[in-house]
Design an enzyme around this catalytic site. Structure first.
Site, short mmCIF file in Angstrom:
data_model
loop_
_atom_site.label_atom_id
_atom_site.label_comp_id
_atom_site.label_asym_id
_atom_site.label_seq_id
_atom_site.Cartn_x
_atom_site.Cartn_y
_atom_site.Cartn_z
N HIS A 8 0.81 -1.21 0.00
CA HIS A 8 0.00 0.00 0.00
C HIS A 8 0.85 1.27 0.00
O HIS A 8 0.55 2.23 -0.71
CB HIS A 8 -0.95 0.00 1.20
N GLU A 84 1.87 -0.86 8.11
CA GLU A 84 3.06 -0.93 7.26
C GLU A 84 4.16 0.02 7.74
O GLU A 84 5.35 -0.31 7.62
CB GLU A 84 2.65 -0.66 5.81
N ARG A 172 -24.48 15.40 11.88
CA ARG A 172 -24.79 16.40 10.88
C ARG A 172 -26.08 16.02 10.17
O ARG A 172 -26.22 14.90 9.68
CB ARG A 172 -23.65 16.52 9.87
N ARG A 227 -18.96 23.61 16.14
CA ARG A 227 -20.26 22.96 16.10
C ARG A 227 -21.28 23.55 17.06
O ARG A 227 -22.45 23.19 17.02
CB ARG A 227 -20.08 21.46 16.35
#
Length: 264
Positions: A8, A84, A172, A227
Protein backbone atom coordinates in the site's frame (compact mmCIF):
# COMPACT_ATOMS: atom_id res chain seq x y z
CA UNK A 1 11.93 -6.48 5.99
CA UNK A 2 15.03 -5.28 4.12
CA UNK A 3 14.32 -5.17 0.39
CA UNK A 4 10.55 -5.42 0.83
CA UNK A 5 8.40 -2.77 -0.82
CA UNK A 6 5.10 -2.49 1.01
CA UNK A 7 1.99 -3.06 -1.06
CA UNK A 8 0.00 0.00 0.00
CA UNK A 9 2.77 2.47 0.86
CA UNK A 10 4.68 1.75 -2.34
CA UNK A 11 8.14 1.90 -0.73
CA UNK A 12 10.30 -0.08 1.66
CA UNK A 13 13.20 0.27 4.09
CA UNK A 14 15.76 0.32 1.31
CA UNK A 15 14.18 3.56 0.05
CA UNK A 16 14.76 5.37 3.36
CA UNK A 17 18.50 5.77 2.94
CA UNK A 18 21.30 5.60 5.47
CA UNK A 19 19.45 7.59 8.15
CA UNK A 20 15.97 6.06 8.24
CA UNK A 21 13.40 8.02 10.24
CA UNK A 22 11.69 6.65 13.31
CA UNK A 23 9.12 9.47 13.50
CA UNK A 24 6.26 9.90 11.02
CA UNK A 25 3.92 12.85 10.61
CA UNK A 26 0.66 11.33 9.41
CA UNK A 27 -1.95 13.39 7.52
CA UNK A 28 -5.27 12.26 6.13
CA UNK A 29 -4.90 14.61 3.16
CA UNK A 30 -2.09 13.93 0.64
CA UNK A 31 -1.83 17.68 0.00
CA UNK A 32 -1.14 18.23 3.70
CA UNK A 33 1.60 15.60 3.61
CA UNK A 34 3.11 17.41 0.63
CA UNK A 35 2.77 20.80 2.34
CA UNK A 36 4.58 19.54 5.43
CA UNK A 37 7.42 18.13 3.37
CA UNK A 38 7.87 21.02 0.96
CA UNK A 39 7.37 23.87 3.45
CA UNK A 40 8.76 22.61 6.75
CA UNK A 41 11.38 19.99 5.90
CA UNK A 42 14.78 20.14 4.19
CA UNK A 43 16.44 17.76 1.72
CA UNK A 44 13.01 16.43 0.77
CA UNK A 45 12.63 13.36 -1.39
CA UNK A 46 9.39 11.86 -2.72
CA UNK A 47 9.05 8.21 -1.75
CA UNK A 48 5.73 7.33 -3.35
CA UNK A 49 2.40 8.65 -4.62
CA UNK A 50 0.95 5.13 -4.80
CA UNK A 51 -2.84 5.04 -4.26
CA UNK A 52 -2.76 8.73 -3.34
CA UNK A 53 -0.84 7.87 -0.17
CA UNK A 54 1.83 10.48 -0.82
CA UNK A 55 4.96 9.96 1.27
CA UNK A 56 8.10 12.08 1.63
CA UNK A 57 11.33 11.83 3.57
CA UNK A 58 13.25 14.87 4.74
CA UNK A 59 14.99 16.54 7.65
CA UNK A 60 13.69 18.87 10.31
CA UNK A 61 15.58 22.16 10.74
CA UNK A 62 17.81 20.50 13.35
CA UNK A 63 18.64 17.61 11.01
CA UNK A 64 16.35 14.90 12.36
CA UNK A 65 15.12 12.50 9.67
CA UNK A 66 11.31 12.61 9.39
CA UNK A 67 8.65 10.93 7.30
CA UNK A 68 5.62 12.88 6.08
CA UNK A 69 3.00 10.48 4.84
CA UNK A 70 -0.70 10.10 4.11
CA UNK A 71 -3.20 7.89 5.92
CA UNK A 72 -6.22 8.61 3.73
CA UNK A 73 -9.62 9.44 5.20
CA UNK A 74 -10.91 7.39 8.11
CA UNK A 75 -9.71 4.63 10.38
CA UNK A 76 -9.76 1.64 7.97
CA UNK A 77 -7.28 3.33 5.61
CA UNK A 78 -5.20 4.61 8.52
CA UNK A 79 -4.97 1.11 10.01
CA UNK A 80 -3.35 -0.22 6.81
CA UNK A 81 -0.85 2.61 6.56
CA UNK A 82 0.11 2.47 10.23
CA UNK A 83 0.61 -1.29 10.14
CA UNK A 84 3.06 -0.93 7.26
CA UNK A 85 4.81 2.08 8.82
CA UNK A 86 5.51 0.07 11.98
CA UNK A 87 6.91 -2.76 9.86
CA UNK A 88 9.19 -0.13 8.26
CA UNK A 89 10.63 0.73 11.66
CA UNK A 90 8.57 3.80 12.60
CA UNK A 91 8.36 4.10 16.40
CA UNK A 92 6.53 7.42 16.87
CA UNK A 93 3.54 8.69 14.89
CA UNK A 94 1.98 12.14 15.18
CA UNK A 95 -1.37 12.51 13.46
CA UNK A 96 -1.69 16.00 11.95
CA UNK A 97 -5.34 16.54 11.19
CA UNK A 98 -8.40 18.75 11.25
CA UNK A 99 -11.39 18.58 13.54
CA UNK A 100 -14.66 20.16 14.54
CA UNK A 101 -14.84 21.80 17.96
CA UNK A 102 -17.93 20.97 20.03
CA UNK A 103 -17.04 23.31 22.91
CA UNK A 104 -17.72 27.04 22.80
CA UNK A 105 -14.35 27.86 24.37
CA UNK A 106 -12.37 26.04 21.62
CA UNK A 107 -12.43 28.44 18.65
CA UNK A 108 -11.87 27.80 14.98
CA UNK A 109 -8.21 28.40 14.13
CA UNK A 110 -6.91 26.97 17.39
CA UNK A 111 -5.52 23.45 17.79
CA UNK A 112 -6.63 20.50 19.88
CA UNK A 113 -4.03 18.14 21.32
CA UNK A 114 -5.71 14.85 22.17
CA UNK A 115 -4.78 13.08 25.41
CA UNK A 116 -7.28 10.27 24.91
CA UNK A 117 -10.12 9.37 22.57
CA UNK A 118 -13.67 8.23 22.92
CA UNK A 119 -13.23 5.61 20.22
CA UNK A 120 -16.34 4.75 18.20
CA UNK A 121 -14.67 3.02 15.28
CA UNK A 122 -15.16 -0.36 13.70
CA UNK A 123 -11.55 -0.68 12.55
CA UNK A 124 -10.35 -0.39 16.15
CA UNK A 125 -12.53 -3.34 17.14
CA UNK A 126 -10.51 -5.59 14.82
CA UNK A 127 -7.36 -4.62 16.73
CA UNK A 128 -8.43 -4.60 20.38
CA UNK A 129 -11.59 -4.98 22.49
CA UNK A 130 -13.99 -2.06 22.76
CA UNK A 131 -12.87 -1.56 26.37
CA UNK A 132 -9.18 -1.26 25.43
CA UNK A 133 -8.01 2.30 26.18
CA UNK A 134 -7.41 4.71 23.31
CA UNK A 135 -4.78 6.85 25.00
CA UNK A 136 -2.09 9.04 23.48
CA UNK A 137 1.53 8.56 24.48
CA UNK A 138 2.12 11.00 27.38
CA UNK A 139 5.67 11.94 26.37
CA UNK A 140 4.82 12.62 22.74
CA UNK A 141 1.77 14.58 23.89
CA UNK A 142 3.92 16.69 26.21
CA UNK A 143 6.20 17.39 23.25
CA UNK A 144 3.18 18.74 21.35
CA UNK A 145 2.14 20.93 24.28
CA UNK A 146 5.65 22.30 24.70
CA UNK A 147 5.83 23.00 20.97
CA UNK A 148 2.52 24.89 21.04
CA UNK A 149 3.78 26.98 23.94
CA UNK A 150 7.09 27.66 22.24
CA UNK A 151 5.32 28.78 19.06
CA UNK A 152 2.63 30.72 20.97
CA UNK A 153 -0.18 28.76 19.29
CA UNK A 154 -3.57 28.74 21.00
CA UNK A 155 -4.11 25.14 22.06
CA UNK A 156 -6.43 22.96 24.09
CA UNK A 157 -5.70 19.55 25.59
CA UNK A 158 -8.41 17.00 26.17
CA UNK A 159 -10.60 14.16 25.01
CA UNK A 160 -11.57 13.69 21.36
CA UNK A 161 -14.57 11.82 19.95
CA UNK A 162 -13.06 9.70 17.19
CA UNK A 163 -15.85 8.38 14.97
CA UNK A 164 -16.21 6.58 11.65
CA UNK A 165 -18.33 9.01 9.65
CA UNK A 166 -18.26 12.73 8.89
CA UNK A 167 -22.00 13.24 8.51
CA UNK A 168 -24.21 10.86 10.51
CA UNK A 169 -21.55 9.97 13.09
CA UNK A 170 -20.95 13.62 13.93
CA UNK A 171 -24.69 14.37 14.08
CA UNK A 172 -24.79 16.40 10.88
CA UNK A 173 -28.27 16.71 9.40
CA UNK A 174 -27.41 19.07 6.52
CA UNK A 175 -26.54 16.18 4.21
CA UNK A 176 -28.05 13.60 1.87
CA UNK A 177 -29.41 11.85 4.95
CA UNK A 178 -31.08 14.19 7.44
CA UNK A 179 -32.80 11.26 9.20
CA UNK A 180 -30.34 10.26 11.89
CA UNK A 181 -30.69 7.08 13.91
CA UNK A 182 -32.27 7.70 17.30
CA UNK A 183 -29.11 7.00 19.26
CA UNK A 184 -27.24 9.71 17.30
CA UNK A 185 -29.79 12.45 17.94
CA UNK A 186 -28.41 14.63 20.72
CA UNK A 187 -25.09 12.82 20.91
CA UNK A 188 -23.04 15.98 20.39
CA UNK A 189 -24.63 17.61 23.43
CA UNK A 190 -24.06 14.40 25.39
CA UNK A 191 -20.38 14.44 24.46
CA UNK A 192 -20.18 18.15 25.27
CA UNK A 193 -21.39 17.42 28.80
CA UNK A 194 -18.74 14.69 29.07
CA UNK A 195 -16.11 17.39 28.37
CA UNK A 196 -15.22 16.00 24.95
CA UNK A 197 -13.55 18.80 22.99
CA UNK A 198 -13.87 17.80 19.35
CA UNK A 199 -14.81 15.37 16.60
CA UNK A 200 -12.36 13.70 14.23
CA UNK A 201 -12.11 10.36 12.44
CA UNK A 202 -8.78 8.61 13.00
CA UNK A 203 -7.00 9.02 16.33
CA UNK A 204 -8.99 6.47 18.35
CA UNK A 205 -7.84 3.63 16.11
CA UNK A 206 -4.31 5.07 15.96
CA UNK A 207 -4.05 5.11 19.76
CA UNK A 208 -5.33 1.55 20.13
CA UNK A 209 -2.87 0.38 17.48
CA UNK A 210 -0.09 2.12 19.39
CA UNK A 211 -0.96 0.22 22.53
CA UNK A 212 -1.17 -3.15 20.80
CA UNK A 213 1.81 -2.67 18.44
CA UNK A 214 3.96 -0.95 21.09
CA UNK A 215 4.77 2.38 19.48
CA UNK A 216 4.12 5.98 20.59
CA UNK A 217 1.25 7.95 19.07
CA UNK A 218 -0.09 11.47 19.50
CA UNK A 219 -2.57 13.69 17.70
CA UNK A 220 -2.85 17.41 16.96
CA UNK A 221 -5.75 18.80 14.96
CA UNK A 222 -6.59 22.27 13.70
CA UNK A 223 -10.16 23.26 14.56
CA UNK A 224 -11.94 24.13 11.29
CA UNK A 225 -15.57 23.98 12.45
CA UNK A 226 -17.36 25.31 15.53
CA UNK A 227 -20.26 22.96 16.10
CA UNK A 228 -21.85 25.15 18.76
CA UNK A 229 -22.63 27.58 15.92
CA UNK A 230 -22.89 25.60 12.70
CA UNK A 231 -22.32 22.22 11.05
CA UNK A 232 -20.18 23.81 8.34
CA UNK A 233 -16.42 24.05 7.93
CA UNK A 234 -15.19 27.65 8.29
CA UNK A 235 -13.10 27.84 5.13
CA UNK A 236 -11.75 31.31 5.96
CA UNK A 237 -10.00 29.90 9.06
CA UNK A 238 -9.02 26.50 7.70
CA UNK A 239 -5.59 27.53 6.42
CA UNK A 240 -4.50 29.07 9.73
CA UNK A 241 -5.78 26.09 11.71
CA UNK A 242 -3.90 23.64 9.48
CA UNK A 243 -0.76 25.80 9.52
CA UNK A 244 -0.83 25.90 13.32
CA UNK A 245 -1.26 22.13 13.63
CA UNK A 246 1.57 21.45 11.19
CA UNK A 247 3.98 23.89 12.83
CA UNK A 248 3.36 22.37 16.26
CA UNK A 249 3.74 18.81 14.98
CA UNK A 250 7.02 19.54 13.20
CA UNK A 251 8.41 21.34 16.24
CA UNK A 252 7.39 18.48 18.51
CA UNK A 253 8.94 15.88 16.20
CA UNK A 254 12.14 17.89 16.08
CA UNK A 255 12.34 18.29 19.86
CA UNK A 256 11.04 14.85 20.95
CA UNK A 257 13.51 12.99 23.15
CA UNK A 258 15.34 16.11 24.26
CA UNK A 259 13.45 16.13 27.56
CA UNK A 260 10.00 14.86 28.55
CA UNK A 261 8.91 17.33 31.23
CA UNK A 262 6.23 19.91 30.64
CA UNK A 263 7.83 23.32 30.25
CA UNK A 264 6.51 25.89 32.69
Amino acid sequence: MIGKRFYHLGFGRDDLGSDPPTIALLSGDPERARLIAQTYLQNVRLLSEHRGLNSYIGNSPNGRSLLSTTSGMGAPSLSIVVNELVQLGIRQIIRVGTCGSIQAHVPVGSIVITRAALCRQGAANDIAPVEYPAAADPFLTVALVNAARKLNVEHYIGITASVDTFYEGQERTDSANPHLLRWLRGITEEYRRLNVLNYEMECGTLFKMAGVYDFAAACVCGAIAQRTNSENVVLEQKDIAVKNAIAVAVQAAQDFGQGTTLDS
